[in-house]
Design a protein around this motif. Structure first.
Motif, short mmCIF file in Angstrom:
data_model
loop_
_atom_site.label_atom_id
_atom_site.label_comp_id
_atom_site.label_asym_id
_atom_site.label_seq_id
_atom_site.Cartn_x
_atom_site.Cartn_y
_atom_site.Cartn_z
N ASP A 49 0.87 -1.17 0.00
CA ASP A 49 0.00 0.00 0.00
C ASP A 49 0.91 1.23 0.00
OD1 ASP A 49 0.91 0.46 2.59
OD2 ASP A 49 -0.91 -0.24 3.57
N PRO A 50 0.36 2.45 0.04
CA PRO A 50 1.23 3.64 -0.01
C PRO A 50 2.30 3.68 1.08
CG PRO A 50 -1.01 4.28 -0.48
CD PRO A 50 -1.05 2.83 -0.09
N ASN A 51 2.06 3.00 2.21
CA ASN A 51 3.09 2.99 3.25
C ASN A 51 4.33 2.21 2.82
OD1 ASN A 51 0.91 4.06 4.66
ND2 ASN A 51 1.51 3.08 6.57
N PHE A 52 4.19 1.31 1.87
CA PHE A 52 5.28 0.39 1.57
C PHE A 52 5.86 0.52 0.16
CE2 PHE A 52 3.05 -1.89 5.02
CZ PHE A 52 4.12 -2.05 5.89
N VAL A 53 5.33 1.40 -0.67
CA VAL A 53 5.83 1.45 -2.05
C VAL A 53 7.31 1.86 -2.08
CG1 VAL A 53 3.61 1.78 -3.19
CG2 VAL A 53 4.86 3.78 -2.33
N GLU A 74 2.26 -23.12 14.17
CA GLU A 74 3.35 -23.84 13.51
C GLU A 74 4.73 -23.40 14.02
OE1 GLU A 74 3.30 -26.27 10.89
OE2 GLU A 74 1.21 -26.47 11.47
N ASN A 75 4.76 -22.45 14.95
CA ASN A 75 6.03 -21.96 15.53
C ASN A 75 6.95 -21.39 14.46
OD1 ASN A 75 5.05 -23.04 17.96
ND2 ASN A 75 6.04 -25.01 17.58
N SER A 76 6.40 -20.52 13.63
CA SER A 76 7.15 -19.94 12.51
C SER A 76 7.46 -18.47 12.78
CB SER A 76 6.36 -20.08 11.21
OG SER A 76 6.11 -21.44 10.92
N PRO A 77 8.75 -18.07 12.77
CA PRO A 77 9.13 -16.69 13.12
C PRO A 77 8.99 -15.72 11.95
CG PRO A 77 11.10 -18.00 12.73
CD PRO A 77 9.93 -18.94 12.59
N VAL A 78 7.75 -15.47 11.54
CA VAL A 78 7.48 -14.50 10.49
C VAL A 78 7.21 -13.14 11.13
CG1 VAL A 78 5.94 -13.84 8.60
CG2 VAL A 78 6.58 -16.25 8.91
N ILE A 79 7.84 -12.11 10.61
CA ILE A 79 7.57 -10.74 11.05
C ILE A 79 6.55 -10.15 10.08
CG2 ILE A 79 8.57 -8.53 11.70
CD1 ILE A 79 9.74 -11.00 13.17
N PHE A 80 5.35 -9.91 10.59
CA PHE A 80 4.28 -9.30 9.79
C PHE A 80 4.32 -7.80 10.00
CE2 PHE A 80 2.90 -13.66 10.37
CZ PHE A 80 2.36 -13.99 9.15
N MET A 81 4.39 -7.05 8.91
CA MET A 81 4.32 -5.59 9.00
C MET A 81 3.04 -5.11 8.33
SD MET A 81 8.14 -4.04 8.50
CE MET A 81 7.55 -2.47 9.16
N GLY A 82 2.29 -4.29 9.04
CA GLY A 82 1.03 -3.80 8.50
C GLY A 82 1.02 -2.29 8.37
N GLY A 83 0.59 -1.80 7.22
CA GLY A 83 0.38 -0.37 7.07
C GLY A 83 -0.77 0.10 7.94
N GLN A 84 -0.80 1.39 8.23
CA GLN A 84 -1.89 1.95 9.04
C GLN A 84 -2.02 3.43 8.74
OE1 GLN A 84 -4.72 1.93 10.16
NE2 GLN A 84 -4.54 0.58 11.98
N ARG A 85 -3.21 3.96 9.00
CA ARG A 85 -3.44 5.40 8.85
C ARG A 85 -2.52 6.17 9.81
NH1 ARG A 85 -8.59 6.47 6.71
NH2 ARG A 85 -7.79 8.59 6.45
N ALA A 86 -2.23 7.42 9.48
CA ALA A 86 -1.44 8.26 10.38
C ALA A 86 -2.16 8.36 11.72
CB ALA A 86 -1.23 9.64 9.78
N ARG A 87 -1.41 8.44 12.81
CA ARG A 87 -2.01 8.43 14.13
C ARG A 87 -2.96 9.61 14.35
NH1 ARG A 87 -1.51 3.76 14.38
NH2 ARG A 87 -0.21 2.58 15.84
#
Length: 591
Positions: A40-44, A104-117
């Motif tokens: 999304d725009p946070n990650f382009v 499953e004990n899998s060390p995935v780092i999930f990063m989520g975009g979000q609206r400005a605070r």
């Protein structure tokens, strides 16, 4: 706000490292160069920079698939992985994968975009593409945080990786609000992992010496190899231990990848006849990287009951809180398998180790069982003469054609149960959803594992997905990713147009011929034609003799292939091999 139209000041001088670049620096320090997600725009900015740096950037067609791809990446590389989700519905779509990684004990780092605070904290109604994400996610991860201020970037990324990789591994969630995206930092070079978190943790020396004495005194030792033996990439060390003490290796349901060099002494727990003999007779079990969960009968009942009074347990476990939970342990070794197993090998130097007296007998017996199963499958219906193919023939012919250096991915219900019994291959890489039982992960697991392996090693290895129709339909859109990346992936799909396990449950509960609501679907689906629509190759097969040649031609041709194999719906529902063993995985009434 969603699209920032503010023009950049061409005269402004950069203040330092933008947050999105620093995020990539921190993950690169961990050896991560693959990311999965839909930006999304946070990650382009982050995606563009990652690709510029040579990362493998994979955009799937559903965020859950991105999470499953990242999960497969952790398994095949032994490192944490990164998955990106769009704010709002994107992160909601990722929840199945997040929950799966937890179990499953899998060390995935999930990063989520979000609206400005400032937008999030307003008292307003009707905000578009918005939901508070942390409350939705935090109970399904080991760590959850938000980069509220740019100078928190290092500490939050590191804490997420530190927590995800410590103890029993698992996922973390990092929220990335819009107002921090382009802020800049004045920071030093990213630290290597051992400078900010514990890596390669060894066990207590006295305990290691105690374990070595127990091994030296054992007459019938076995090694119980769990899921973490594979995901921690400890295979070479476990091989050295197994050869040194002359022990058979018993695979848990999660530890089904064969270690190179000791394939012949490795036996699936419960599904290999000699595995049961080895367990029953054992006077010492060295449990490595396993939770000792329900599929292993907690190490306490069924096959473990006989000789329980005479059996000692050595348990290597990174999470100290897991010691003694599912069963009592005689010698716990708390630490990382990658460090502890070599400690054990060194501690055994100079000791007389006669080895298991029946090891050679077990090796011959298991090889004979595999051969017998192959021969027995030849007596089953092969799909000729207007009689549908038995699933046993499907599995035998597919796995006999498995490429020696390939990655095997498994998915499905009844088909997987047949695979436990009739599998003819001994792959060094096996990816499947062994603990959570989440079907539909096969295609994203395949693409994620193959792409992460390629990024890590520079080699392009063949992959084979052995699956069934119901599971394959979950994320069939990810076939386009395999086409886009030109992966040498062969998907062998057993097709009976039904939910095979559920049909079997209906019939065992109510009898054959009663209504089976909700478990049958259209017999008009052609997976070979769907594959062609995506740009892959497709084959339609009804004769078992054609499966092996079709697989070999697919690998010779290159790129992805889907092989539609018509199998017998009655056999798939009612004649599942060793189903009684599978049923004992559910511990109701046995705790």
């Amino acid at each position: 706000m969603y699209a920032d139209d503010t023009p950049a000041d061409p005269t402004a001088k950069p203040k330092g490292v933008p947050v999105y670049k620093r995020i990539l620096d921190l993950f690169e320090a961990e050896g991560i160069k693959t990311l999965f997600g839909i930006p999304d725009p946070n990650f382009v900015h982050l995606f563009l920079e990652a690709e510029r740096r040579g990362w493998t950037v994979v955009s799937p067609h559903h965020e859950a698939a991105a999470g499953f791809m990242a999960e497969a990446a952790t398994r095949i590389t032994g490192k944490p992985a990164l998955a990106i989700g769009t704010l709002g519905p994107g992160m909601a779509n990722m929840m199945p994968a997040i929950q799966c990684c937890k179990v499953e004990n899998s060390p995935v780092i999930f990063m989520g975009g979000q609206r400005a605070r400032i937008t999030e904290r307003r008292v307003r109604r009707g905000r578009i593409q918005f939901v508070r994400q942390e409350p939705m996610i935090e109970d399904s991860v080991k760590y959850s945080a938000s980069i509220e201020y740019a100078d928190q970037t290092d500490e939050i990324i590191r804490e997420a990786i530190r927590v995800s990789m410590s103890g029993t591994p698992g996922p973390s969630y990092i929220e990335y609000p819009h107002h921090t995206v382009l802020e800049e930092l004045d920071v030093p070079e990213a630290l290597p992992p051992h400078r900010y978190r514990l890596t390669m943790q060894g066990a207590d020396g006295d305990r290691v010496a105690e374990a070595a004495e127990m091994i030296a005194k054992a007459k019938n030792p076995i090694i119980l190899a769990g899921h973490a033996v594979y995901t921690s990439k400890s295979g070479a060390a476990v091989k050295e231990l197994a050869l040194k003490i002359g022990a058979p290796v018993i695979q848990t349901s999660g530890g089904t990848a064969f270690i190179e060099g000791i394939e012949d002494r490795t036996f699936p727990y419960g599904f290999s006849e000699v595995s049961i003999d080895a367990v029953v007779e054992s006077d010492l079990c060295i449990a490595l990287g396993t939770e000792l969960g329900e599929p292993s009968h907690y190490g306490r009942w069924r096959h473990w009951v006989d000789n329980e009074a005479n059996r000692k347990w050595i348990y290597v476990q990174q999470d100290p809180t897991a010691i003694g939970v599912n069963r009592e342990i005689d010698c716990p070794l708390v630490g990382d398998l990658r460090a502890v197993v070599p400690q054990l090998v060194r501690a055994l130097e100079g000791k007389t180790l006669p080895g298991h007296p029946r090891l050679e007998e077990f090796i011959k017996g298991d090889a004979q069982q595999i051969k017998d199963l192959d021969e027995e499958s030849q007596t089953r219906d092969d799909g000729t003469g207007n009689v549908a193919m038995n699933t046993a023939r499907f599995v035998v012919e597919a796995t006999k054609a498995f490429p020696k250096d390939g990655i095997m991915i498994r998915d499905g219900g009844a088909t997987v149960i047949y695979t436990w019994t009739y599998n003819q291959a001994k792959p060094h890489d096996v990816i499947w959803n062994q603990n959570y039982g989440h079907i539909g992960t096969g295609l994203p697991y395949a693409t994620g594992a193959m792409l992460a392996d390629q990024a890590a090693t520079g080699k392009v290895r063949p992959g084979m997905l052995v699956t069934s129709d119901s599971s394959f339909l979950f994320h069939i859109g990810e076939l386009e990713v395999a086409v886009r990346k030109n992966l040498p992936l062969v998907c062998v799909v057993g097709v009976d147009f039904q939910w095979g396990l559920e049909v079997g449950i209906y019939r065992s509960t109510f009898g054959t011929g009663t209504n089976e609501a909700g478990v049958h679907w259209s017999d008009k689906v052609r997976f070979d034609k769907i594959a062609e629509g995506f740009g892959a190759h497709g084959d339609y097969i009804t004769d078992a003799a054609d499966i092996g040649p079709a697989i070999r031609k697919a690998y010779e041709r290159g790129g992805p292939t889907v092989i539609h194999v018509k199998i017998d719906p009655v056999a798939n529902a009612e004649d599942k091999p060793q189903y009684s063993e599978f049923r004992t995985w559910y511990a109701e009434g046995t705790q």
